[in-house]
Design a protein around this motif. Structure first.
Motif, short mmCIF file in Angstrom:
data_model
loop_
_atom_site.label_atom_id
_atom_site.label_comp_id
_atom_site.label_asym_id
_atom_site.label_seq_id
_atom_site.Cartn_x
_atom_site.Cartn_y
_atom_site.Cartn_z
N THR A 163 0.82 -1.21 0.00
CA THR A 163 0.00 0.00 0.00
C THR A 163 0.86 1.26 0.00
O THR A 163 0.66 2.17 -0.82
CB THR A 163 -0.94 0.01 1.22
N GLY A 164 1.82 1.31 0.91
CA GLY A 164 2.67 2.50 1.01
C GLY A 164 3.49 2.73 -0.24
O GLY A 164 3.56 3.86 -0.76
N ALA A 165 4.10 1.67 -0.76
CA ALA A 165 4.95 1.81 -1.94
C ALA A 165 4.15 2.23 -3.16
O ALA A 165 4.59 3.08 -3.94
CB ALA A 165 5.68 0.49 -2.20
N CYS A 166 2.97 1.65 -3.34
CA CYS A 166 2.15 1.96 -4.52
C CYS A 166 1.56 3.37 -4.45
O CYS A 166 1.48 4.07 -5.47
CB CYS A 166 1.06 0.92 -4.70
N PHE A 167 1.16 3.81 -3.27
CA PHE A 167 0.68 5.18 -3.13
C PHE A 167 1.82 6.17 -3.42
O PHE A 167 1.62 7.20 -4.07
CB PHE A 167 0.13 5.43 -1.73
N ALA A 168 3.02 5.86 -2.95
CA ALA A 168 4.17 6.72 -3.22
C ALA A 168 4.48 6.76 -4.70
O ALA A 168 4.84 7.80 -5.26
CB ALA A 168 5.39 6.23 -2.43
N ASP A 169 4.31 5.62 -5.37
CA ASP A 169 4.63 5.53 -6.79
C ASP A 169 3.67 6.37 -7.64
O ASP A 169 3.99 6.68 -8.79
CB ASP A 169 4.59 4.07 -7.25
N SER A 170 2.51 6.72 -7.08
CA SER A 170 1.58 7.58 -7.83
C SER A 170 1.73 9.05 -7.46
O SER A 170 0.89 9.87 -7.81
CB SER A 170 0.13 7.13 -7.60
N GLY A 171 2.82 9.36 -6.74
CA GLY A 171 3.16 10.76 -6.48
C GLY A 171 2.85 11.28 -5.10
O GLY A 171 3.12 12.45 -4.80
N ASN A 172 2.30 10.45 -4.23
CA ASN A 172 2.01 10.89 -2.86
C ASN A 172 3.26 10.83 -1.99
O ASN A 172 4.20 10.10 -2.28
CB ASN A 172 0.93 9.98 -2.25
N ASP A 173 3.25 11.60 -0.91
CA ASP A 173 4.30 11.52 0.11
C ASP A 173 3.85 10.55 1.18
O ASP A 173 2.84 10.79 1.85
CB ASP A 173 4.57 12.90 0.73
N MET B 132 -2.10 -1.67 -8.40
CA MET B 132 -2.00 -0.69 -9.48
C MET B 132 -3.17 -0.77 -10.45
O MET B 132 -3.60 0.24 -11.01
CB MET B 132 -0.68 -0.90 -10.24
N PHE B 133 -3.68 -1.99 -10.65
CA PHE B 133 -4.78 -2.19 -11.61
C PHE B 133 -5.89 -3.01 -10.96
O PHE B 133 -6.10 -4.18 -11.28
CB PHE B 133 -4.26 -2.88 -12.87
N GLU C 260 -10.42 10.94 -4.80
CA GLU C 260 -9.26 11.65 -5.35
C GLU C 260 -8.00 10.80 -5.21
O GLU C 260 -7.17 10.74 -6.13
CB GLU C 260 -9.08 12.99 -4.63
N LEU C 261 -7.85 10.13 -4.08
CA LEU C 261 -6.67 9.29 -3.84
C LEU C 261 -6.58 8.15 -4.84
O LEU C 261 -5.51 7.84 -5.35
CB LEU C 261 -6.73 8.74 -2.42
N TYR C 262 -7.72 7.52 -5.13
CA TYR C 262 -7.71 6.33 -5.99
C TYR C 262 -7.90 6.62 -7.47
O TYR C 262 -7.84 5.70 -8.29
CB TYR C 262 -8.77 5.34 -5.51
N GLU C 263 -8.13 7.87 -7.81
CA GLU C 263 -8.37 8.22 -9.22
C GLU C 263 -7.27 7.71 -10.16
O GLU C 263 -7.58 7.17 -11.24
CB GLU C 263 -8.51 9.74 -9.35
N PRO C 264 -5.99 7.81 -9.80
CA PRO C 264 -4.95 7.35 -10.73
C PRO C 264 -4.98 5.83 -10.97
O PRO C 264 -4.41 5.37 -11.97
CB PRO C 264 -3.64 7.74 -10.02
#
Length: 446
Positions: free
Chosen positions: A15-25, A174-175, A194-198
């Motif tokens: 969860t943490g790694a994938c959220f970071a990979d979409s541009g979040n801190d 991711m998908f 908004e968080l899950y839009e990407p």
């Protein structure tokens, strides 16, 4: 967005790694200081394909960080994801003590923060698999600790169950097939959307509902999938008695659009961190509320029996005389592409073989370090799959790793004392092995 993930197990780390990979801190927090020290260096505590690359990439980009300081994680984030263990208790119910202890500490931190900043905005998201009503209890703990909050502040609790398959977790995140969100107000829904839009740009739906329904979705999905496997295992056992081939049956019913082909593979039973734990918790939830979940109970019972079925086949082949027989095991993890040994069928199978006096030599591509913690020196571990079968009286295929699918059968035959194969996942063709001089046993095969 600024996100903290509390807990760095399979779910938390992905969860943490994938959220970071979409541009979040993202800040990942865990009380295990040794684990956090390694994660800061990009050393992962688990094997999950593709995860190490994402962790290292986002560490380097400073979008992902690790800490043992809960207060730091809470203060620096707008969203706080709870990815904490909920192991089964003695009575089968989910043990929520870790979750509630963390929530109490978070509430104390929020109470201090509100005094300093009356405009604080925090959304606490339960991602752990928890019994229905847990989000409500989390909300009670938080607001009873904080007391009345200023009108300028926003604090809420949401549910966001995970549907990650070990061995394919990064791809699943991711998908996703769908994203399930349990919320109680429009503001929380807006934040989560908004968080899950990407992650849903290819058209996967975001399903918004109340928190109790969201919590129930996860248990229902896992119980249904486990039911499909257990059902096919029972059909396989009947096929053997009737002289039918379960592989032909499986393929034929899988073409029925009402059924579909997935989770219809018979074998030595399911394991892992989810199915066993979640079925026990679901049965317990039913009992507490006066609902006798007979089908769910049967699904669990069938699976426990199935784990021992292949041992019965081995006993029958050797006429019950397994003392001093060398049995090779290919595959230890509960499924391919993971090193997870939790509730793995291999544990039951090996322990039963040891009780019967057999010696066991095992090989698994990635799970042997974890298996050694379980078996210690009770069994031997081979350097590769062929070393495991050298001088073996039989081979038991337990986990269907890709590298086991097309071995050199002639070489295998030359290495083994007696060429006997117990195929616990039906990955080999019986006719081919029999033609090469092997004695072959499958699950539900003629």
């Amino acid at each position: 967005m600024k996100i903290s993930v509390i807990g760095t197990g399979y779910v938390g780390l992905v969860t943490g790694a994938c959220f970071a990979d979409s541009g979040n801190d993202v800040i990942c927090m865990d009380v295990d200081s040794a684990k956090i020290s390694k994660l800061k260096m990009g050393i992962l505590p688990i094997y999950e394909p593709g995860l190490d690359e994402i962790v290292k990439k986002n560490l380097s980009a400073a979008r992902l960080s690790f800490t043992t300081d809960l207060e730091e994680a809470v203060r620096k984030s707008e969203l706080i994801f709870l990815c904490l263990p909920t192991p089964p208790g003695r009575d089968g119910d989910a043990d929520l003590s870790i979750v509630f202890n963390v929530v109490r500490n978070i509430a104390k931190i929020l109470k201090r923060e509100i005094k300093l900043n009356p405009h604080v905005r925090k959304l606490i998201v339960s991602k752990s698999t928890v019994p229905v009503g847990t989000a409500d209890r989390i909300r009670e703990i938080i607001f009873s600790t904080i007391g009345k909050i200023p009108e300028t502040a926003f604090i809420d609790v949401a549910s966001n169950p995970e549907f990650l398959k070990e061995g394919n977790a990064v791809q699943d995140f991711m998908f996703p097939d769908r994203v399930v969100i349990g919320v109680n107000n429009g503001e929380s829904e807006k934040i989560m959307r908004e968080l899950y839009e990407p992650f849903v740009r290819t058209g996967a739906p975001i399903l918004v509902m109340d928190t109790r329904s969201a919590e129930m979705v996860k248990y229902t999905a896992n119980a249904f999938l486990a039911m499909r496997v257990s059902f096919m295992n029972e059909i396989a056992n009947l096929c053997e008695k009737l002289g039918a081939d379960v592989e032909k049956v499986r393929i034929a019913i899988g073409y029925d659009v009402r059924i579909g082909p997935k989770f219809l593979f018979p074998g030595v039973g399911w394991g892992g961190s989810c199915f066993p734990k979640d079925l026990k918790a679901l049965i317990k939830m039913g009992g507490k509320n006066g609902v006798d979940l007979k089908i769910v109970k049967a699904v669990y019972e069938v699976n426990e029996k199935q784990k021992r079925l292949i041992v019965e086949k081995i006993k029958k082949h050797f006429n019950g005389k397994l003392k001093d027989k060398k049995i090779a095991i290919w595959g230890l993890s509960f499924k391919p592409k993971t090193d997870d040994m939790r509730e793995a069928p291999s544990i039951t199978i090996i322990n039963e073989l040891l009780k019967l006096g057999a010696s066991v030599v095992a090989y698994d591509p990635v799970a042997m370090p974890n298996a050694k913690k379980i078996f210690d020196k009770k069994i031997k571990f081979a350097k590769n799959q062929y070393e495991a079968i050298k001088g073996a009286d039989a081979l038991v295929l337990v986990t269907e790793w890709q590298e086991f699918r097309e071995p050199d059968f002639n070489y295998m035959k030359s290495l083994m004392r007696t060429p006997v194969v117990f195929d616990g996942r039906n990955i080999y063709k019986p006719e081919k092995l029999k033609g090469l001089g092997f004695v072959y046993y499958g699950i539900g095969r003629k």
